[in-house]
Design an enzyme around this catalytic site. Structure first.
Site, PDB file in Angstrom:
ATOM      1  N   ASP A  47       0.895  -1.143  -0.074  1.00 41.76           N
ATOM      2  CA  ASP A  47       0.041  -0.058  -0.095  1.00 41.76           C
ATOM      3  C   ASP A  47       0.844   1.154  -0.008  1.00 41.76           C
ATOM      4  O   ASP A  47       0.444   2.242  -0.465  1.00 41.76           O
ATOM      5  CB  ASP A  47      -0.947  -0.048   1.398  1.00 41.76           C
ATOM      6  CG  ASP A  47      -2.118   0.607   0.887  1.00 41.76           C
ATOM      7  OD1 ASP A  47      -2.775   0.529  -0.348  1.00 41.76           O
ATOM      8  OD2 ASP A  47      -2.886   1.366   1.704  1.00 41.76           O
ATOM      9  N   GLU A  88       0.443  11.006   5.151  1.00 39.44           N
ATOM     10  CA  GLU A  88       0.225   9.677   4.623  1.00 39.44           C
ATOM     11  C   GLU A  88       1.498   8.829   4.552  1.00 39.44           C
ATOM     12  O   GLU A  88       2.015   7.843   5.004  1.00 39.44           O
ATOM     13  CB  GLU A  88      -0.889   9.558   3.772  1.00 39.44           C
ATOM     14  CG  GLU A  88      -1.142   8.183   3.881  1.00 39.44           C
ATOM     15  CD  GLU A  88      -2.878   7.906   3.037  1.00 39.44           C
ATOM     16  OE1 GLU A  88      -3.626   8.656   3.871  1.00 39.44           O
ATOM     17  OE2 GLU A  88      -3.162   7.273   2.410  1.00 39.44           O
ATOM     18  N   GLU A 140     -11.338   5.753  -2.432  1.00 34.83           N
ATOM     19  CA  GLU A 140     -11.266   6.342  -0.982  1.00 34.83           C
ATOM     20  C   GLU A 140     -12.462   5.781  -0.089  1.00 34.83           C
ATOM     21  O   GLU A 140     -12.168   5.168   1.125  1.00 34.83           O
ATOM     22  CB  GLU A 140     -11.335   7.771  -0.802  1.00 34.83           C
ATOM     23  CG  GLU A 140     -10.341   8.537  -1.821  1.00 34.83           C
ATOM     24  CD  GLU A 140      -8.848   8.460  -0.878  1.00 34.83           C
ATOM     25  OE1 GLU A 140      -8.654   7.408  -0.368  1.00 34.83           O
ATOM     26  OE2 GLU A 140      -8.280   9.490  -0.955  1.00 34.83           O
ATOM     27  N   GLU A 210      -9.816  -3.050  -5.861  1.00 35.31           N
ATOM     28  CA  GLU A 210      -9.746  -3.226  -4.311  1.00 35.31           C
ATOM     29  C   GLU A 210      -9.778  -4.550  -3.663  1.00 35.31           C
ATOM     30  O   GLU A 210      -8.889  -5.117  -3.010  1.00 35.31           O
ATOM     31  CB  GLU A 210     -10.866  -2.312  -3.766  1.00 35.31           C
ATOM     32  CG  GLU A 210     -10.385  -0.795  -3.894  1.00 35.31           C
ATOM     33  CD  GLU A 210      -9.596  -0.277  -3.145  1.00 35.31           C
ATOM     34  OE1 GLU A 210      -8.822  -0.981  -2.191  1.00 35.31           O
ATOM     35  OE2 GLU A 210      -8.967   0.669  -3.376  1.00 35.31           O
TER      36      GLU A 210
HETATM   37  C1  HMH Z   1      -5.461  -0.093  -2.301  1.00 32.21           C
HETATM   38  N1  HMH Z   1      -6.962   1.814  -2.048  1.00 32.21           N
HETATM   39  C2  HMH Z   1      -5.919   1.191  -1.671  1.00 32.21           C
HETATM   40  N2  HMH Z   1      -5.094   1.825  -0.875  1.00 32.21           N
HETATM   41  C3  HMH Z   1      -5.332   3.196  -0.183  1.00 32.21           C
HETATM   42  N3  HMH Z   1      -4.516   3.580   0.578  1.00 32.21           N
HETATM   43  C4  HMH Z   1      -6.848   3.677  -0.696  1.00 32.21           C
HETATM   44  C5  HMH Z   1      -7.346   2.838  -1.518  1.00 32.21           C
HETATM   45  C6  HMH Z   1      -7.229   4.754   0.093  1.00 32.21           C
HETATM   46  O1  HMH Z   1      -6.378   5.865   0.276  1.00 32.21           O
END
Ligand code: HMH
Length: 221
Positions: A47, A88, A140, A210
């Site tokens: 991520d 972040e 999001e 996702e």
């Molecule tokens: C895979 N989808 C993924 N990572 C993230 N951090 C977000 C959405 C949301 O910012």
């Protein structure tokens, strides 16, 4: 009488697909405390790369808002999203450090590469603002709904993962998602049939990516 927006209608229509992402076994395993910590570490490392790829995507959305939006407020909402990415990225570095992960050695896995490729395709000026903002909202809101579920009443999330869940499960992030949703709904209301079709396909594509992303984390234990 309050008419529902197009995004709400689409979430109803594609409810099972959406639930497949927001109530994925990876999320449920965080919520019930049974998560294998290696799958958490895989998710975290992957991520980090994904969030870095979000920077040019959100920056391009800002450019589209500036050029195409009929409302001043859109830029502030998106600018807030761009600005929060700096914090972040710092958080990912701290969190990775805590778990002994060296981020410079992380190799992107196939589902991540595919998802980042989708983001990169949205940077093109040929992709309409309406379609791109629908994608931004969708990606999001999946995180928001997923991680909020992990800190709800009755959850058994391990204490060391609560901060992670709160990053996306908190009220301020929910409001940001609502702001993006309002923009998407407003744009979709005025969109052509062709644009509507493209935005709906985009929503589904984001949600499917996702699911693949969560699957990737679970597969690597
Ligand atoms: C895979 N989808 C993924 N990572 C993230 N951090 C977000 C959405 C949301 O910012």
């Amino acid at each position: 009488e309050k008419k529902i927006g197009m995004t709400e209608a689409w979430l109803r229509k594609h409810r099972l697909v959406y639930i497949g992402a927001t109530r994925h076994p990876f999320i449920l395993s965080i919520r019930d405390g049974s998560i294998n910590i290696d799958s958490y570490k895989t998710w975290l490392a992957q991520d980090y790369l994904f969030v870095r790829a979000c920077v040019p995507f959100l920056a391009s959305l800002l450019v589209k808002a500036w050029k195409e939006s009929d409302e001043d407020g859109d830029m502030e909402v998106i600018l807030g999203g761009v600005a929060s990415l700096e914090d972040e990225i710092s958080w990912f570095k701290r969190e990775a450090n805590k778990w002994g992960i060296s981020l410079s050695d992380v190799v992107p896995q196939k589902p991540n590469i595919n998802y980042c490729r989708l983001l990169e395709s949205l940077v093109s000026p040929d992709v309409e603002y309406t379609v791109a903002v629908t994608a931004a909202w969708a990606l999001e809101v999946v995180y928001q709904e997923s991680f909020a579920h992990c800190i709800e009443e009755g959850s058994n999330t391990p204490p060391e993962l609560k901060e992670t869940c709160a990053r996306w499960g908190n009220e301020a992030f929910a409001l940001y998602c609502q702001s993006l949703q309002k923009i998407a709904n407003r744009r979709l209301q005025k969109a052509s049939d062709d644009e509507l079709k493209k935005a709906e396909v985009m929503l589904l594509s984001v949600v499917e990516h996702e699911v693949e992303f969560w699957n990737m984390a679970r597969a690597n234990v």
